[in-house]
Scaffold this motif. Structure first.
Motif, PDB file in Angstrom:
ATOM      1  N   ASN A 144       0.764  -1.100  -0.005  1.00  0.00           N
ATOM      2  CA  ASN A 144      -0.107   0.119   0.155  1.00  0.00           C
ATOM      3  C   ASN A 144       0.980   1.131   0.026  1.00  0.00           C
ATOM      4  O   ASN A 144       0.488   2.208  -0.477  1.00  0.00           O
ATOM      5  CB  ASN A 144      -0.850  -0.069   1.079  1.00  0.00           C
ATOM      6  CG  ASN A 144      -2.178  -1.166   1.132  1.00  0.00           C
ATOM      7  OD1 ASN A 144      -2.351  -1.458  -0.009  1.00  0.00           O
ATOM      8  ND2 ASN A 144      -2.692  -1.581   2.101  1.00  0.00           N
ATOM      9  N   ALA A 145       2.025   1.297   0.750  1.00  0.00           N
ATOM     10  CA  ALA A 145       2.820   2.285   0.645  1.00  0.00           C
ATOM     11  C   ALA A 145       3.659   2.593  -0.462  1.00  0.00           C
ATOM     12  O   ALA A 145       3.809   3.543  -1.247  1.00  0.00           O
ATOM     13  CB  ALA A 145       3.894   2.196   1.887  1.00  0.00           C
ATOM     14  N   ARG A 147       2.395   1.562  -3.549  1.00  0.00           N
ATOM     15  CA  ARG A 147       1.143   2.116  -4.170  1.00  0.00           C
ATOM     16  C   ARG A 147       1.121   3.554  -4.262  1.00  0.00           C
ATOM     17  O   ARG A 147       1.087   4.301  -5.225  1.00  0.00           O
ATOM     18  CB  ARG A 147      -0.090   1.531  -4.141  1.00  0.00           C
ATOM     19  CG  ARG A 147      -0.122  -0.033  -4.735  1.00  0.00           C
ATOM     20  CD  ARG A 147      -1.423  -0.588  -4.503  1.00  0.00           C
ATOM     21  NE  ARG A 147      -1.450  -2.177  -4.844  1.00  0.00           N
ATOM     22  CZ  ARG A 147      -1.578  -3.221  -3.901  1.00  0.00           C
ATOM     23  NH1 ARG A 147      -1.751  -2.585  -2.462  1.00  0.00           N
ATOM     24  NH2 ARG A 147      -1.655  -4.308  -4.264  1.00  0.00           N
ATOM     25  N   ALA A 148       1.151   4.257  -2.787  1.00  0.00           N
ATOM     26  CA  ALA A 148       1.033   5.466  -2.684  1.00  0.00           C
ATOM     27  C   ALA A 148       1.948   6.144  -3.153  1.00  0.00           C
ATOM     28  O   ALA A 148       1.942   7.339  -3.700  1.00  0.00           O
ATOM     29  CB  ALA A 148       0.533   5.744  -1.232  1.00  0.00           C
ATOM     30  N   ASP A 151       1.806   6.488  -6.762  1.00  0.00           N
ATOM     31  CA  ASP A 151       0.765   7.760  -6.937  1.00  0.00           C
ATOM     32  C   ASP A 151       1.425   9.358  -6.747  1.00  0.00           C
ATOM     33  O   ASP A 151       0.575  10.090  -6.868  1.00  0.00           O
ATOM     34  CB  ASP A 151      -0.527   7.473  -6.343  1.00  0.00           C
ATOM     35  CG  ASP A 151      -1.133   6.146  -6.832  1.00  0.00           C
ATOM     36  OD1 ASP A 151      -0.899   5.803  -7.903  1.00  0.00           O
ATOM     37  OD2 ASP A 151      -2.041   5.502  -6.012  1.00  0.00           O
ATOM     38  N   GLU A 153       2.233  10.438  -3.706  1.00  0.00           N
ATOM     39  CA  GLU A 153       2.133  10.864  -2.449  1.00  0.00           C
ATOM     40  C   GLU A 153       3.661  11.266  -1.662  1.00  0.00           C
ATOM     41  O   GLU A 153       4.627  10.833  -2.122  1.00  0.00           O
ATOM     42  CB  GLU A 153       1.244   9.923  -1.745  1.00  0.00           C
ATOM     43  CG  GLU A 153      -0.012   9.894  -2.279  1.00  0.00           C
ATOM     44  CD  GLU A 153      -0.962   9.053  -1.319  1.00  0.00           C
ATOM     45  OE1 GLU A 153      -0.928   8.863  -0.358  1.00  0.00           O
ATOM     46  OE2 GLU A 153      -2.258   8.451  -2.267  1.00  0.00           O
ATOM     47  N   GLU A 155       6.784  11.288  -0.251  1.00  0.00           N
ATOM     48  CA  GLU A 155       7.678  10.332  -0.444  1.00  0.00           C
ATOM     49  C   GLU A 155       8.516   9.823   0.737  1.00  0.00           C
ATOM     50  O   GLU A 155       8.428   8.729   1.038  1.00  0.00           O
ATOM     51  CB  GLU A 155       8.569  10.652  -1.574  1.00  0.00           C
ATOM     52  CG  GLU A 155       9.677   9.552  -1.984  1.00  0.00           C
ATOM     53  CD  GLU A 155      10.355   9.828  -3.163  1.00  0.00           C
ATOM     54  OE1 GLU A 155      11.449   9.367  -3.052  1.00  0.00           O
ATOM     55  OE2 GLU A 155       9.778  10.538  -4.136  1.00  0.00           O
ATOM     56  N   LEU A 158       6.241   7.774   3.208  1.00  0.00           N
ATOM     57  CA  LEU A 158       5.901   6.485   2.677  1.00  0.00           C
ATOM     58  C   LEU A 158       7.189   5.489   2.544  1.00  0.00           C
ATOM     59  O   LEU A 158       7.131   4.244   2.451  1.00  0.00           O
ATOM     60  CB  LEU A 158       5.251   6.651   1.075  1.00  0.00           C
ATOM     61  CG  LEU A 158       3.871   7.282   1.438  1.00  0.00           C
ATOM     62  CD1 LEU A 158       3.358   7.766   0.000  1.00  0.00           C
ATOM     63  CD2 LEU A 158       2.939   6.393   2.074  1.00  0.00           C
TER      64      LEU A 158
END
Length: 188
Positions: A144-145, A147-148, A151, A153, A155, A158
Motif C-alpha cells: 500500500n505504501a 502504491r501511494a 501515485d 504521495e 515520498e 511512505l
C-alpha cells in the motif's frame, strides 16, 4: 543484440511501468518472447562476444522475471528504486525499526528457541501460523505504501513506512525459515 542501457530498471526490461501491481500475464508473455530472442542457443554460431552477451542477458532476464513475478521480491526491488536497499548493511533497517517491534521479535525468537530446545514441534508450527499472518499483513502494508509512492504521495514518509513494513517481512521470513529448519530436523 543490444545490451540493456545503464540505469534501466527491471521493469524497463519487460516494458512495464514501475509499480507494485504488475500485469502478470503481460510479464509472462514478455518473458517468453525475450527468452526466445536472447536464448544462448540462438547465438551458438555467433562470435564469443555475442555468445557472452546472450548469456549475460539471459541471466539478467531470468533474475528480473523472478524478482518482478514474486510480490515480496518486487516490493524490495521497488523500495530499492526509491533509494533504500534493504540488502546493504548500511541501509539502517534494524536501527530504524521501532523499538517495540524489535522487542516483539526478541520475545518471539526466545519463545521459538524454547520450543526448539523442548523439541515441541507443535508449538513452533503454531507460532509459524501466527507469524505467517503477520508477514502477510506487513507485505500488504508495504504494498500500500509503494502504491501511494507510485501515485506521487509524500515520498519520505511512505518510503519509511514501506521500509519498516519490509523490515518486518524480512524478520518474519527469517523466523519462518528457522521453523522450517526445525521441522526438517524433526522429520529426520
Amino acid at each position: 543484440m543490444a545490451a540493456r542501457p545503464p540505469g534501466a530498471t527491471l521493469f524497463d526490461f519487460f516494458e512495464l511501468p514501475p509499480s507494485y501491481d504488475v500485469d502478470v500475464p503481460t510479464l509472462e508473455r514478455r518473458f517468453r518472447e525475450l527468452s526466445l530472442q536472447l536464448h544462448p542457443d540462438r547465438f551458438a554460431q555467433a562470435d564469443a562476444r555475442e555468445r557472452r552477451l546472450s548469456l549475460e542477458q539471459t541471466t539478467t532476464l531470468n533474475e528480473a522475471y523472478r524478482t518482478l513475478k514474486d510480490p515480496s521480491r518486487r516490493a524490495f526491488y521497488l523500495l530499492k528504486l526509491h533509494g533504500v536497499d534493504m540488502d546493504r548493511e548500511d541501509a539502517g533497517t534494524q536501527k530504524d525499526m521501532p523499538a517495540e517491534f524489535l522487542e516483539e521479535v526478541l520475545e518471539l525468537r526466545e519463545e521459538l528457541e524454547g520450543a526448539i530446545h523442548a523439541r515441541d514441534l507443535t508449538r513452533a508450527q503454531a507460532m509459524a501460523v501466527d507469524v505467517t499472518a503477520r508477514q502477510r499483513e506487513a507485505l500488504t502494508e508495504a504494498a500500500n505504501a509503494l502504491r501511494a509512492l507510485h501515485d506521487g504521495e509524500d515520498e519520505p514518509a511512505l518510503v519509511k513506512k514501506a521500509s519498516h513494513a519490509l523490515g518486518r517481512v524480512r524478520y518474519f521470513t527469517r523466523f519462518l525459515e528457522q521453523v522450517e529448519e526445525f521441522e526438517e530436523e524433526a522429520v529426520v
